[in-house]
Design a protein around this motif. Structure first.
Motif, short mmCIF file in Angstrom:
data_model
loop_
_atom_site.label_atom_id
_atom_site.label_comp_id
_atom_site.label_asym_id
_atom_site.label_seq_id
_atom_site.Cartn_x
_atom_site.Cartn_y
_atom_site.Cartn_z
N ASP A 1 -5.93 18.36 7.84
CA ASP A 1 -4.57 18.69 7.38
C ASP A 1 -4.14 20.09 7.81
OD1 ASP A 1 -4.33 16.22 6.16
OD2 ASP A 1 -4.99 16.96 4.20
N ASP A 2 -5.08 21.01 7.89
CA ASP A 2 -4.73 22.40 8.22
C ASP A 2 -4.82 22.70 9.72
OD1 ASP A 2 -7.48 22.22 8.41
OD2 ASP A 2 -7.88 24.08 7.31
N TRP A 3 -4.87 21.64 10.55
CA TRP A 3 -4.97 21.87 11.99
C TRP A 3 -3.68 22.53 12.49
CZ3 TRP A 3 -9.20 21.83 14.69
CH2 TRP A 3 -9.10 21.98 16.07
N PRO A 4 -3.81 23.60 13.30
CA PRO A 4 -2.61 24.32 13.78
C PRO A 4 -1.72 23.43 14.65
CG PRO A 4 -4.64 25.54 14.29
CD PRO A 4 -5.04 24.20 13.76
N ALA A 5 -0.47 23.41 14.36
CA ALA A 5 0.49 22.58 15.10
C ALA A 5 0.61 23.02 16.55
CB ALA A 5 1.85 22.63 14.42
N THR A 6 0.25 24.25 16.86
CA THR A 6 0.37 24.78 18.22
C THR A 6 -0.85 24.45 19.09
OG1 THR A 6 -0.56 26.88 17.49
CG2 THR A 6 1.86 26.68 17.50
N ALA B 1 -4.41 18.43 19.12
CA ALA B 1 -5.05 17.84 17.94
C ALA B 1 -6.50 17.46 18.22
CB ALA B 1 -4.27 16.61 17.49
#
Length: 162
Positions: free
Chosen positions: A139-144, A147
């Motif tokens: 859930d806390d994976w950086p959107a930038t 994935a």
């Protein structure tokens, strides 16, 4: 397949640079970051990461995998730096390399986890065949960042040890 250590740094350098050149998006490191690394840096990598296995072919190394303690108190093992040369893919080599890390972790009473790029479908299939279960992108994976999926080993290795 052979477990290597700091004195085997030249062989590790060869397989690691091949892996980084072949699959640049699959690793957290880049070929350019390691191409001119010193002997000391290569040796330190093999000291800091206590379990590294190289698969040898007729013309040199054709695969590599490492395991390192993870978690707050080292209660699990993270499977890292997995790579199989293109000509060896589909031969079962990936499963045998994965099984060595899982068995090393199990021998120490630990479970094995890994992170794999969401778009690396071949690796995800290999890990699934070896008993890993996909727990999705954290859930806390950086959107930038590209994935990556968290997978945990929850079964026995699909392939027997050599």
């Amino acid at each position: 397949m052979v477990r290597i250590g700091p004195d085997d740094w030249r062989e590790f350098r060869a397989v690691r640079l091949a892996a980084l050149a072949d699959a640049p998006g699959a690793f957290g490191a880049r070929h350019s970051e390691w191409a001119d690394a010193t002997e000391e840096r290569w040796r330190r990598r093999l000291t800091d990461v206590p379990f590294t296995v190289v698969a040898r072919g007729v013309d040199g190394p054709v695969g590599v995998v490492s395991g390192v303690a993870s978690g707050e108190s080292g209660e699990s093992v993270e499977l890292i730096s997995m790579w199989v040369a293109p000509g060896e893919r589909g031969t079962g080599l990936a499963g045998r390399l994965i099984a060595l890390v899982v068995d090393w972790a199990r021998d120490g009473g630990r479970r094995t986890g890994l992170m794999v790029r969401d778009d690396n479908l071949g690796a995800i299939r290999a890990y699934t065949r070896a008993g890993f279960v996909d727990h999705g992108v954290p859930d806390d994976w950086p959107a930038t960042e590209p994935a990556e999926r968290r997978m945990w080993h929850e079964g026995t290795p699909a392939r027997p040890r050599p």
